[in-house]
Design a protein around this motif. Structure first.
Motif, PDB file in Angstrom:
ATOM      1  N   LYS A  19     -15.393 109.496-101.070  1.00 25.42           N
ATOM      2  CA  LYS A  19     -13.964 109.249-101.280  1.00 25.42           C
ATOM      3  C   LYS A  19     -13.517 109.695-102.667  1.00 25.42           C
ATOM      4  CE  LYS A  19     -13.765 105.257 -98.141  1.00 25.42           C
ATOM      5  NZ  LYS A  19     -13.619 103.769 -98.052  1.00 25.42           N
ATOM      6  N   GLU A  20     -14.345 109.442-103.669  1.00 25.17           N
ATOM      7  CA  GLU A  20     -13.983 109.768-105.046  1.00 25.17           C
ATOM      8  C   GLU A  20     -13.735 111.259-105.237  1.00 25.17           C
ATOM      9  OE1 GLU A  20     -12.979 109.347-108.872  1.00 25.17           O
ATOM     10  OE2 GLU A  20     -13.677 107.585-107.760  1.00 25.17           O
ATOM     11  N   LEU A  21     -14.581 112.092-104.604  1.00 28.12           N
ATOM     12  CA  LEU A  21     -14.506 113.537-104.814  1.00 28.12           C
ATOM     13  C   LEU A  21     -14.018 114.298-103.592  1.00 28.12           C
ATOM     14  CD1 LEU A  21     -17.858 114.078-106.771  1.00 28.12           C
ATOM     15  CD2 LEU A  21     -15.557 113.741-107.704  1.00 28.12           C
ATOM     16  N   ASN A  22     -13.666 113.570-102.536  1.00 31.19           N
ATOM     17  CA  ASN A  22     -13.205 114.194-101.290  1.00 31.19           C
ATOM     18  C   ASN A  22     -14.254 115.187-100.769  1.00 31.19           C
ATOM     19  OD1 ASN A  22     -11.404 114.634 -99.157  1.00 31.19           O
ATOM     20  ND2 ASN A  22     -10.408 116.352-100.211  1.00 31.19           N
ATOM     21  N   LEU A  23     -15.496 114.747-100.761  1.00 31.65           N
ATOM     22  CA  LEU A  23     -16.590 115.602-100.305  1.00 31.65           C
ATOM     23  C   LEU A  23     -16.703 115.582 -98.787  1.00 31.65           C
ATOM     24  CD1 LEU A  23     -19.442 114.658-102.827  1.00 31.65           C
ATOM     25  CD2 LEU A  23     -17.863 116.596-102.944  1.00 31.65           C
ATOM     26  N   LYS A  24     -17.245 116.666 -98.258  1.00 32.79           N
ATOM     27  CA  LYS A  24     -17.492 116.763 -96.823  1.00 32.79           C
ATOM     28  C   LYS A  24     -18.996 116.786 -96.578  1.00 32.79           C
ATOM     29  CE  LYS A  24     -13.291 119.475 -95.937  1.00 32.79           C
ATOM     30  NZ  LYS A  24     -12.763 120.774 -95.439  1.00 32.79           N
ATOM     31  N   LYS A  25     -19.370 116.288 -95.428  1.00 30.03           N
ATOM     32  CA  LYS A  25     -20.770 116.380 -95.019  1.00 30.03           C
ATOM     33  C   LYS A  25     -21.049 117.803 -94.532  1.00 30.03           C
ATOM     34  CE  LYS A  25     -21.227 111.533 -93.569  1.00 30.03           C
ATOM     35  NZ  LYS A  25     -21.616 110.624 -92.466  1.00 30.03           N
TER      36      LYS A  25
END
Length: 356
Positions: free
Chosen positions: A69-75
């Motif tokens: 959530k903090e970095l809007n990362l994707k798997k």
């Protein structure tokens, strides 16, 4: 179907003052964030690693979903690199008291949680060679097995950073895991002569002569620890350019009691660096000549904070924001040499570009 190669981005766990991030950024990797539990690293990291966040988090408590959530990362992001260069005191052969560093031995296990959750295109781990002697305890064995089962091509080997443009003898375990191609990636070796102390410090490289105890309040930070008179007397007798305590080992008034008449053990303690050799490993205590061969090749003092940083290949304009000489030296000594990190980053970038 492979994602189209795009700009590589990285999250640097256990980032400290930013050595790994700095080198990766120089190679062309976008650094999203550095994560560390030590809040004293924040100002230094943010001052130098432009565009990256400093996340003050403890790996034992931090949750994968919170980072997402903090970095809007994707798997499953092919363009993501997760880096884990955990503190190495527990595994270091230099360390003599592991009591305070015991918890750090499990940091690789905590880092693995994030790798499993995000399944990034690349994984980088860097640590001391001592981890190899106890691979099961550190979690390194299981981690490598898991990476291979998940389709990563894994390189895990000890390298001396002097082969990669660092004027220092420093052996480091480096793991690079790649699931984008079937190639085993290794750091790109430096195309040139091996650098020595003379190539980077000294008056001819912009380091003016200064006495022990010199304070430099500018960002250059050519600050030197003070010395007791007995240590100045010892250095006065120590040969220039690589001299050792052998110069006064027979003098009961100058030689430390444990060193008197001893010409075999701890030869580097109180010794001078050689101009035309690599420096010894820059540790967190490099500012103290009683902790190794950290005396200047010809001046009667230990090397300065900036000289230690330069031997670690930090740029001369890298600004260290810390409250003491000891804290600054800890950040520098714990760091991955930026030039070595750059060689890792370039290897990953080249692989990524060739994956089209």
């Amino acid at each position: 179907m492979r994602q189209k190669p795009n700009i590589l981005k990285a999250v640097d766990f256990f980032c400290s003052g930013g050595g790994m991030s700095s080198g990766m950024q120089k190679a062309g990797v976008k650094i999203l964030a550095g994560i560390d539990y030590d809040i004293t690293c924040k100002d230094t990291y943010e001052r130098n690693i432009k565009g990256a966040k400093f996340l003050h988090e403890d790996a034992f408590d931090y949750k994968e979903v919170d980072l997402q959530k903090e970095l809007n990362l994707k798997k499953n992001d092919d363009n993501l690199i997760l880096i884990g260069c955990s503190p190495c005191q527990y595994w270091s052969i230099i360390n003599t008291d592991r009591t305070k560093s015991t918890q750090s031995k499990s940091l690789l296990v905590e880092f693995r949680r994030f790798v499993e959750y995000f399944n990034p295109g690349y994984v980088v781990v860097e640590n001391v060679p001592g981890v190899l002697r106890r691979k099961e305890e550190s979690g390194l064995d299981d981690f490598q097995i898991w990476l291979k089962e998940k389709g990563y091509k894994v390189h895990c080997q000890v390298h001396n950073v002097n082969d990669y443009g660092v004027p220092q003898s420093r052996r480091r375990l480096t793991l690079i895991a790649n699931r984008i191609t079937d190639k085993e990636l290794q750091p790109l070796k430096f195309d040139g002569k091996r650098l020595t102390v003379y190539d980077v410090i000294g008056e001819h490289n912009g380091f003016p002569k200064v006495p022990a105890g010199h304070k430099d309040y500018t960002d250059f930070n050519h600050t030197v620890a003070g010395l007791k008179q007995i240590n100045i007397d010892r250095l006065n007798l120590t040969d220039k350019d690589g001299g050792s305590r052998d110069s006064y080992v027979n003098d009961k008034n100058l030689a430390p009691k444990c060193h008197h008449l001893d010409t075999k053990n701890f030869k580097d303690t109180y010794g001078r660096m050689w101009w035309h050799r690599q420096s010894p490993t820059i540790t967190t205590k490099f500012f103290s000549m009683s902790n190794g061969r950290f005396a200047h090749p010809e001046e009667n003092r230990a090397i300065s904070i900036r000289e230690g940083a330069t031997l670690q290949t930090f740029p001369k304009d890298y600004v260290f924001k810390a409250t003491s000489v000891a804290n600054t030296a800890r950040m520098i000594g714990n760091a991955v040499p930026p030039k070595y990190a750059e060689s890792i980053g370039k290897a990953i970038i080249n692989n990524h570009l060739n994956a089209i």
